[in-house]
Design a protein around this motif. Sequence first.
Motif, PDB file in Angstrom:
ATOM      1  N   SER A   1       1.348   1.481   6.253  1.00 45.81           N
ATOM      2  CA  SER A   1       2.269   0.780   5.364  1.00 45.81           C
ATOM      3  C   SER A   1       3.095   1.827   4.624  1.00 45.81           C
TER       4      SER A   1
ATOM      5  N   TYR B   1       1.662  -6.342   1.848  1.00 46.94           N
ATOM      6  CA  TYR B   1       1.604  -7.433   2.817  1.00 46.94           C
ATOM      7  C   TYR B   1       0.708  -8.556   2.328  1.00 46.94           C
TER       8      TYR B   1
ATOM      9  N   CYS C   1       6.608  -1.694   7.893  1.00 54.83           N
ATOM     10  CA  CYS C   1       5.377  -1.826   7.110  1.00 54.83           C
ATOM     11  C   CYS C   1       4.519  -2.998   7.580  1.00 54.83           C
ATOM     12  N   VAL C   2       5.098  -3.857   8.421  1.00 56.30           N
ATOM     13  CA  VAL C   2       4.413  -5.077   8.859  1.00 56.30           C
ATOM     14  C   VAL C   2       3.984  -5.010  10.317  1.00 56.30           C
TER      15      VAL C   2
ATOM     16  N   ASN D   1       2.216   3.689   1.577  1.00 61.68           N
ATOM     17  CA  ASN D   1       0.894   3.088   1.363  1.00 61.68           C
ATOM     18  C   ASN D   1       0.931   2.036   0.256  1.00 61.68           C
TER      19      ASN D   1
ATOM     20  N   GLU E   1      11.072  -2.764   5.830  1.00 61.90           N
ATOM     21  CA  GLU E   1      10.003  -3.746   5.624  1.00 61.90           C
ATOM     22  C   GLU E   1       9.267  -4.017   6.932  1.00 61.90           C
TER      23      GLU E   1
ATOM     24  N   TYR F   1       5.790  -9.901   3.786  1.00 61.63           N
ATOM     25  CA  TYR F   1       5.914  -8.607   3.097  1.00 61.63           C
ATOM     26  C   TYR F   1       7.092  -8.674   2.135  1.00 61.63           C
TER      27      TYR F   1
ATOM     28  N   GLN G   1       1.135  -1.253   0.694  1.00 65.89           N
ATOM     29  CA  GLN G   1       0.258  -2.358   1.082  1.00 65.89           C
ATOM     30  C   GLN G   1       0.655  -3.683   0.411  1.00 65.89           C
TER      31      GLN G   1
END
Length: 245
Positions: free
Chosen positions: A55, A62, A171-172, A58, A168, A129, A60
């Motif tokens: 992520s 989500y 990160c997902v 980091n 985004e 997210y 996180q």
Amino acid sequence: MTTETPLAGSVADGAAEPSLFSTMSTMRAMRRLRPDPVPDELLDQLIQAAVWGPSGGNMQRYEYVVVTDRAVMAKLAPLWKRCVDAYLATTGKYAPEGMDEAAYGRMVAAIEYQRDHFADTPALIIPCYQFPAPRIEEEGLRIYAEALGAEATERMGRIQERFSALAEGSCVYPGVQNLLLAARGLGLAANITIWHLFLETEWKAALGIPEDMNTFAAIPVGWPRGKFGPVRRRAVSEVVHRDRW
């Protein structure tokens, strides 16, 4: 004579191929699902696999909406049908260039089967997210512009929306891939779609997802009606560009 130590994660000569490779190479998009429920413990394992994904920063940030209630699924089924019909009427109307027509027809048949039986889907996972509001100071903007130069800064201004969406997504989607791999490893069928975005407002309303939260996929999960098998993909030699395009 010295013996070199293999790189971490590499396969030594004569060694068996890591099981992960077998998992990846047989991870078809499985759309025909049995209606049998998937235990919550297994669904939690899928989310755990997703959470282990990287992520950005980091952070996180989500969240995962996991739907198993048949009444909720029945309410989502009409939305799913509208989205699939819109896809098949436009983007999915014709086979992509170079794809075998018969193979494409089989894929469309599976999509239509999933559409017509969506209310019986055992589980649906919606990854979400949302980046925090940016904290940008004038001095930071000055350094940013100096680092990139005037031309690149102006160019970034034009693609900022795309950059934010990709940031985004980065990160997902690694977590989503972990989830899909975990499903395959547990013998569960799953496939990733983004068709819900045609009616994202309606999906959010149906699931109580906040309006300012971004959704990135709709992943049906269940026990497969068919069998897993080797995926059909382009050869590595066709897609690799060494050192430059």
